[in-house]
Design an enzyme around this catalytic site. Structure first.
Site, short mmCIF file in Angstrom:
data_model
loop_
_atom_site.label_atom_id
_atom_site.label_comp_id
_atom_site.label_asym_id
_atom_site.label_seq_id
_atom_site.Cartn_x
_atom_site.Cartn_y
_atom_site.Cartn_z
N ARG A 30 15.56 -31.60 -65.17
CA ARG A 30 15.03 -30.44 -65.90
C ARG A 30 15.95 -30.09 -67.06
O ARG A 30 17.18 -30.07 -66.90
CB ARG A 30 14.96 -29.20 -64.99
CG ARG A 30 14.04 -29.32 -63.80
CD ARG A 30 14.18 -28.07 -62.93
NE ARG A 30 13.64 -28.27 -61.60
CZ ARG A 30 14.04 -27.59 -60.52
NH1 ARG A 30 15.02 -26.69 -60.62
NH2 ARG A 30 13.49 -27.82 -59.35
N ASP A 50 9.96 -25.18 -48.69
CA ASP A 50 8.82 -26.03 -49.03
C ASP A 50 9.23 -27.36 -49.65
O ASP A 50 8.40 -28.11 -50.16
CB ASP A 50 7.85 -25.29 -49.96
CG ASP A 50 8.50 -24.89 -51.28
OD1 ASP A 50 9.73 -25.07 -51.43
OD2 ASP A 50 7.77 -24.38 -52.15
N HIS A 51 10.53 -27.65 -49.65
CA HIS A 51 10.98 -28.95 -50.14
C HIS A 51 12.40 -29.20 -49.66
O HIS A 51 13.11 -28.27 -49.26
CB HIS A 51 10.92 -29.04 -51.67
CG HIS A 51 11.91 -28.16 -52.39
ND1 HIS A 51 11.71 -26.80 -52.58
CD2 HIS A 51 13.10 -28.45 -52.98
CE1 HIS A 51 12.74 -26.29 -53.24
NE2 HIS A 51 13.61 -27.26 -53.50
N HIS A 74 15.87 -30.68 -51.12
CA HIS A 74 16.54 -31.02 -52.39
C HIS A 74 17.71 -31.95 -52.09
O HIS A 74 18.55 -31.66 -51.24
CB HIS A 74 17.01 -29.70 -53.02
CG HIS A 74 18.05 -29.82 -54.11
ND1 HIS A 74 17.75 -29.60 -55.44
CD2 HIS A 74 19.37 -30.12 -54.05
CE1 HIS A 74 18.88 -29.76 -56.16
NE2 HIS A 74 19.87 -30.08 -55.34
N HIS A 89 19.56 -30.30 -61.10
CA HIS A 89 18.40 -30.81 -61.83
C HIS A 89 18.72 -30.92 -63.33
O HIS A 89 18.17 -31.74 -64.03
CB HIS A 89 17.18 -29.90 -61.62
CG HIS A 89 16.61 -29.99 -60.23
ND1 HIS A 89 15.78 -31.01 -59.84
CD2 HIS A 89 16.77 -29.19 -59.15
CE1 HIS A 89 15.45 -30.84 -58.56
NE2 HIS A 89 16.03 -29.74 -58.13
N ASP A 104 13.66 -33.15 -55.72
CA ASP A 104 13.06 -32.32 -54.69
C ASP A 104 12.00 -33.15 -53.98
O ASP A 104 11.10 -33.69 -54.62
CB ASP A 104 12.41 -31.07 -55.31
CG ASP A 104 13.45 -30.09 -55.83
OD1 ASP A 104 14.64 -30.22 -55.45
OD2 ASP A 104 13.08 -29.20 -56.62
N HIS A 160 14.17 -23.01 -50.11
CA HIS A 160 13.96 -24.44 -49.82
C HIS A 160 13.13 -24.69 -48.56
O HIS A 160 13.29 -25.71 -47.89
CB HIS A 160 15.31 -25.16 -49.72
CG HIS A 160 15.97 -25.32 -51.05
ND1 HIS A 160 16.50 -24.25 -51.74
CD2 HIS A 160 16.16 -26.41 -51.83
CE1 HIS A 160 17.00 -24.68 -52.89
NE2 HIS A 160 16.81 -25.98 -52.98
N TYR A 168 17.46 -22.92 -45.94
CA TYR A 168 18.31 -22.53 -47.06
C TYR A 168 17.40 -21.76 -48.03
O TYR A 168 16.26 -22.17 -48.25
CB TYR A 168 18.89 -23.78 -47.75
CG TYR A 168 19.87 -23.45 -48.87
CD1 TYR A 168 21.20 -23.15 -48.59
CD2 TYR A 168 19.43 -23.41 -50.19
CE1 TYR A 168 22.08 -22.83 -49.61
CE2 TYR A 168 20.31 -23.08 -51.22
CZ TYR A 168 21.63 -22.80 -50.93
OH TYR A 168 22.50 -22.46 -51.94
ZN ZN Z 1 16.03 -29.03 -56.24
#
Ligand code: ZN
Length: 244
Positions: free
Chosen positions: A170, A225-226, A228, A186, A193, A223, A220
């Site tokens: 990103r 839903d994913h 990292h 990122h 992710d 987090h 955490y």
């Molecule tokens: Zn991430």
């Protein structure tokens, strides 16, 4: 498969058109790979840029919490990683990178040096230039490549299961737009992710033995839903729901 076949076809067309330069596909090499070709067997004590290229491909085959250095020095840790890579793909696990090992790597890597099951596009849904992050564009892209090879190892170890990436590199603008942390990895290009299947906890646990030093998952903040995964110089794992 279709995408891979299309890319292979494109590579053939490009070679035919004479537009691929410096690919090392000179006459006499045992194998001409459109990404990178190793011209000698490597073993403990070897050093050089060809060792670094090897380290990038096997850095996902480490022990829990270990991060392999991309230092071009073929030491005991590199040999151990090569052994695990060889064992994972049914090769004779002697820790020496010779023709059989390189053939497997050639089979695994695409013309742009990404591993077979991941692409630069998957690691960058922000912009096409890799610019605007915390590091120069070339560094961000190189970091993403290293992450992809770790994910390729993880995918193999999990039984050749697909791994889905919802976010990778990103720029600061992209990171702000999604509410990312101001110092997010990122921005450096090495974060990914992971979503979908296998479960987020399976992904978080497995990532520990594939060279990821930053793992944040269920439990955490932000987090659930994913999961990292990233490379951070200061290692940190937290996925309380998963017991991590
Ligand atoms: Zn991430």
């Amino acid at each position: 498969m279709l995408r891979r076949a299309t890319r292979t076809l494109l590579a053939i067309v490009m070679v035919t058109a004479g537009t691929v330069l410096g690919v090392g596909a000179t006459a006499g090499t045992a194998h001409a790979d459109s990404c990178y070709t190793w011209n000698r067997t490597l073993s403990q004590g070897s050093s050089g840029s060809d060792v670094t290229q090897l380290q990038i491909r096997v850095a996902g085959w480490v022990t829990s919490g270990e991060r392999l250095s991309y230092d071009g020095q073929y030491g005991a840790r590199t040999a151990a990683a090569v052994k695990r890579f060889q064992a994972a793909y049914g090769l004779s696990a002697d820790g020496v990178a010779g023709p059989a090992t390189f053939s497997k790597i050639y089979a695994l890597q695409d013309a742009d040096c990404t591993p077979a099951h991941f692409s630069y596009a998957e690691l960058n849904k922000c912009n096409s230039t890799w610019s605007g992050g915390a590091v120069p564009a070339a560094t961000a892209k190189a970091n993403a490549l290293k992450t992809m090879w770790k994910l390729e190892a993880m995918r193999r170890k999990l039984g050749d299961v697909p791994i889905t990436i919802s976010s990778g590199f990103r720029s600061y603008a992209c990171n702000s737009a999604v509410g990312g942390a101001s110092n997010s990895r990122h921005l450096y290009g090495d974060a990914a992710d992971l979503v979908g299947t296998p479960s987020l906890c399976t992904l978080a646990r497995q990532a520990r033995v594939h060279g990821f030093s930053e793992i944040l998952g269920p439990g955490y903040p932000g987090h659930n839903d994913h999961t990292h995964v990233a490379f951070d110089p200061s290692a940190y794992w937290s996925a309380p729901t998963c017991g991590i």
